[in-house]
Design a protein around this motif. Structure first.
Motif, PDB file in Angstrom:
ATOM      1  N   GLY A 194     -37.552  -6.847  11.333  1.00 46.04           N
ATOM      2  CA  GLY A 194     -36.625  -7.276  10.287  1.00 46.04           C
ATOM      3  C   GLY A 194     -35.198  -6.812  10.564  1.00 46.04           C
ATOM      4  O   GLY A 194     -34.930  -6.076  11.512  1.00 46.04           O
ATOM      5  N   THR A 195     -34.274  -7.286   9.707  1.00 47.04           N
ATOM      6  CA  THR A 195     -32.874  -6.883   9.839  1.00 47.04           C
ATOM      7  C   THR A 195     -32.324  -6.501   8.465  1.00 47.04           C
ATOM      8  O   THR A 195     -32.906  -6.844   7.436  1.00 47.04           O
ATOM      9  CB  THR A 195     -31.986  -8.014  10.394  1.00 47.04           C
ATOM     10  N   GLN A 216     -29.303  -2.032  17.291  1.00 49.70           N
ATOM     11  CA  GLN A 216     -30.736  -2.233  17.501  1.00 49.70           C
ATOM     12  C   GLN A 216     -31.467  -0.897  17.472  1.00 49.70           C
ATOM     13  O   GLN A 216     -31.076   0.046  18.171  1.00 49.70           O
ATOM     14  CB  GLN A 216     -30.967  -2.932  18.849  1.00 49.70           C
ATOM     15  N   ARG A 257     -18.991  -8.673  13.263  1.00 49.20           N
ATOM     16  CA  ARG A 257     -20.182  -7.904  12.946  1.00 49.20           C
ATOM     17  C   ARG A 257     -20.704  -7.190  14.189  1.00 49.20           C
ATOM     18  O   ARG A 257     -20.783  -7.760  15.267  1.00 49.20           O
ATOM     19  CB  ARG A 257     -21.259  -8.824  12.388  1.00 49.20           C
ATOM     20  N   ILE A 287     -36.540  -1.290   6.453  1.00 48.67           N
ATOM     21  CA  ILE A 287     -36.557  -2.556   7.183  1.00 48.67           C
ATOM     22  C   ILE A 287     -37.897  -2.641   7.919  1.00 48.67           C
ATOM     23  O   ILE A 287     -38.237  -1.744   8.696  1.00 48.67           O
ATOM     24  CB  ILE A 287     -35.424  -2.609   8.232  1.00 48.67           C
ATOM     25  N   ILE A 292     -23.867  -5.424  16.003  1.00 53.29           N
ATOM     26  CA  ILE A 292     -25.329  -5.362  15.962  1.00 53.29           C
ATOM     27  C   ILE A 292     -25.773  -3.978  16.414  1.00 53.29           C
ATOM     28  O   ILE A 292     -25.329  -3.474  17.448  1.00 53.29           O
ATOM     29  CB  ILE A 292     -25.960  -6.407  16.914  1.00 53.29           C
ATOM     30  N   ARG A 345     -25.114  -5.298  11.378  1.00 56.84           N
ATOM     31  CA  ARG A 345     -26.487  -5.763  11.179  1.00 56.84           C
ATOM     32  C   ARG A 345     -27.414  -4.839  11.954  1.00 56.84           C
ATOM     33  O   ARG A 345     -27.233  -4.645  13.159  1.00 56.84           O
ATOM     34  CB  ARG A 345     -26.670  -7.200  11.663  1.00 56.84           C
ATOM     35  N   VAL A 346     -28.371  -4.250  11.249  1.00 51.45           N
ATOM     36  CA  VAL A 346     -29.367  -3.399  11.907  1.00 51.45           C
ATOM     37  C   VAL A 346     -30.610  -4.238  12.177  1.00 51.45           C
ATOM     38  O   VAL A 346     -31.148  -4.879  11.278  1.00 51.45           O
ATOM     39  CB  VAL A 346     -29.731  -2.175  11.034  1.00 51.45           C
ATOM     40  N   GLU A 347     -31.025  -4.248  13.432  1.00 51.31           N
ATOM     41  CA  GLU A 347     -32.248  -4.968  13.818  1.00 51.31           C
ATOM     42  C   GLU A 347     -33.322  -3.941  14.142  1.00 51.31           C
ATOM     43  O   GLU A 347     -33.140  -3.100  15.027  1.00 51.31           O
ATOM     44  CB  GLU A 347     -31.982  -5.841  15.052  1.00 51.31           C
ATOM     45  N   ASN A 348     -34.416  -4.018  13.423  1.00 49.88           N
ATOM     46  CA  ASN A 348     -35.471  -3.028  13.637  1.00 49.88           C
ATOM     47  C   ASN A 348     -36.402  -3.477  14.764  1.00 49.88           C
ATOM     48  O   ASN A 348     -37.286  -4.298  14.574  1.00 49.88           O
ATOM     49  CB  ASN A 348     -36.270  -2.801  12.353  1.00 49.88           C
ATOM     50  N   ASP A 384     -28.215  -6.060   6.590  1.00 51.26           N
ATOM     51  CA  ASP A 384     -26.775  -6.191   6.787  1.00 51.26           C
ATOM     52  C   ASP A 384     -26.011  -5.201   5.924  1.00 51.26           C
ATOM     53  O   ASP A 384     -26.402  -4.916   4.790  1.00 51.26           O
ATOM     54  CB  ASP A 384     -26.321  -7.616   6.442  1.00 51.26           C
ATOM     55  N   GLN A 411     -26.042  -0.666  20.476  1.00 49.39           N
ATOM     56  CA  GLN A 411     -25.550  -2.041  20.473  1.00 49.39           C
ATOM     57  C   GLN A 411     -26.184  -2.777  21.651  1.00 49.39           C
ATOM     58  O   GLN A 411     -26.666  -2.143  22.592  1.00 49.39           O
ATOM     59  CB  GLN A 411     -24.025  -2.048  20.584  1.00 49.39           C
TER      60      GLN A 411
END
Ligand SMILES: [Cu+2]
Length: 469
Positions: A118-119, A43, A39, A114, A41, A81-84, A121, A63
């Motif tokens: 939050g995240t 950000q 996966r 998001i 990531i 996975r997107v992390e906000n 997938d 990333q």
């Protein structure tokens, strides 16, 4: 002229790969490795860049190791996975991809944004390669550079070529909400200033000389960026004299079309929107002598330009002016008309034809489709799974609109009544008064966005959806 200049249409989307002469790149990885794909990531971040000597707070999609966006291989899965990490809701659209519709990243259509902290997938197969990009579809975040490259290597990528990604953007120190408010205010004021009601319709605008420039570019930008830099301090990429180059050019602008100028170099266009076309007379060759070669992007209808510099061997890097000697011409369909798909859609009679009138009211800065300003109560265009669908786009306004269909690749099959097997792509420019017809196969059921890719046109209502199960 075509031998030296490629054209990038579509503040958005147009990505043209120019295969040329030079080198070095990992060979594409082998076949599918399914869930074994680790996966990635991504950000969503706030960050600072310096433009025209001033610090600006913008967004970025990176990333954890600082890499912008993703470079991956066809046959792998897009496991992300997107992390906000910003302080407002966001959602990222994978431009040019054909994921299941719930993973398409359009807030309110594909799913909810998001929330901060939050995240979300994503996991879908990558069935084709090419140059694509990702960008926020939430509000006006794209204007603050919430965008990044999405590169998928495939068998077309040669081991002996050096890849160079050039991401173009338009930049303003004015906050996007203010830009949008100003567009609406300016439109209202020009109405008061005495334009006749007839001129107040978009159709009349193109004939009005005073408004001609405005019709090409309605936002006044502070800078145009190539990989986040201006020509005052451009990115300099080391290349080998006589080497093979693959330029992957992504127009990530909110509102700006560019002409690509290769200077003394000759390029061969191999793809638009990631999909192969038959080569045109555009070759990019690195001569065997040491020299610096600017690769320029000229703003449509203006003198301003941006770009990078290729440094082949020990070469003196001369300053490139930020202003060209004369304004570039408006984009036409001449370029599009010359494109031919390497893999056209199988010939077939359309099962359904939708007429898409591109409409608007410049005076109120309202944009619409079939005179309907997008809102959540607008019913989707009906289609059925398995159909061959034809979209007949007729631009009834005074501005060009790069029209983008999500989740599908379409083929351009007609311009102004002339049929031809044009490029397979996901965005096509429809200039004022012109008629462009595209076809696609309804092979990815769901609820999909279809809209003008100019950010403020999209936000003002030139947006609709289509749905099938
Ligand atoms: Cu538009």
């Amino acid at each position: 002229m075509l031998s030296r200049r490629a054209v990038i249409t579509g503040a958005l989307a147009a990505s043209a790969g120019l295969r040329t002469i030079a080198q070095a790149q990992n060979p594409p990885a082998g076949g599918p490795n399914g869930n074994a794909t680790p996966r990635t990531i991504l950000q969503l971040q706030r960050r600072n860049i310096v433009v025209n000597g001033k610090t600006a707070s913008v967004y970025g999609i990176r990333q954890p190791d600082g890499t912008f966006g993703i470079t991956t291989d066809v046959g792998k899965r897009f496991r992300v996975r997107v992390e906000n990490g910003i302080d407002e809701p966001s959602l990222i659209h994978w431009h040019g991809m054909t994921p299941p519709w719930q993973q398409d990243g359009v807030p309110g259509i594909s799913g909810p944004p998001i929330p901060p902290g939050g995240t979300a997938d994503y996991d879908f197969p990558l069935r084709f390669g090419g140059t694509f990009w990702m960008h926020s579809h939430q509000g006006l975040q794209e204007q603050l550079l919430m965008a990044a490259p999405l590169i998928i290597h495939d068998q077309r990528d040669r081991a002996d070529q050096q890849e160079i990604v050039v991401m173009l953007a338009d930049f303003s120190f004015t906050p996007p909400d203010q830009i949008f408010a100003d567009l609406r205010k300016r439109s209202a004021m020009s109405q008061i200033a005495g334009a006749s009601p007839r001129m107040a319709t978009m159709t009349g605008m193109a004939q009005n000389g005073a408004d001609a420039a405005r019709d090409l570019n309605d936002v006044k930008y502070d800078a145009f960026l190539a990989n986040y830099r201006t020509l005052a301090d451009p990115e300099v990429v080391k290349v080998e004299p006589g080497g093979q180059l693959l330029l992957r050019i992504i127009n990530a602008s909110s509102m700006t079309n560019f002409h690509i100028e290769l200077g003394q170099l000759r390029g061969t266009l191999i793809a638009v929107d990631g999909f192969p076309i038959l080569p045109l007379d555009i070759r990019l060759a690195l001569p065997r002598v040491s020299a610096a070669y600017p690769i320029l992007a000229l703003v449509e209808g203006e003198r301003r330009q941006t770009g990078i510099v290729l440094a082949a061997g020990p070469a003196e890097i001369a300053r490139v002016a930020e202003m060209a000697e004369r304004p570039s011409p408006a984009l036409t369909l001449d370029f599009e008309r010359g494109l031919r798909a390497a893999k056209p859609l199988r010939p077939r009679k359309p099962d359904r034809v939708h007429t898409i009138n591109l409409t608007g009211d410049m005076m109120r800065y309202i944009w619409s489709i079939n005179n309907i300003v997008w809102n959540k109560d607008v019913p989707p265009l009906p289609i059925a799974a398995g159909e061959r669908v034809e979209l007949v786009m007729i631009n009834r306004t005074g501005m060009s609109h790069p029209m983008h269909l999500h989740g599908h690749q379409f083929q351009v099959v007609e311009i102004d009544g002339k049929r031809f097997p044009g490029a397979v792509r996901d965005v096509v420019l429809v200039p004022p008064g012109r008629r462009v017809v595209v076809v696609f196969d309804a092979n990815n059921p769901g609820l999909w966005a279809f809209h003008c890719h100019l950010l403020y046109h999209l936000d003002a209502g030139m947006f609709t959806t289509l749905r099938y199960v």
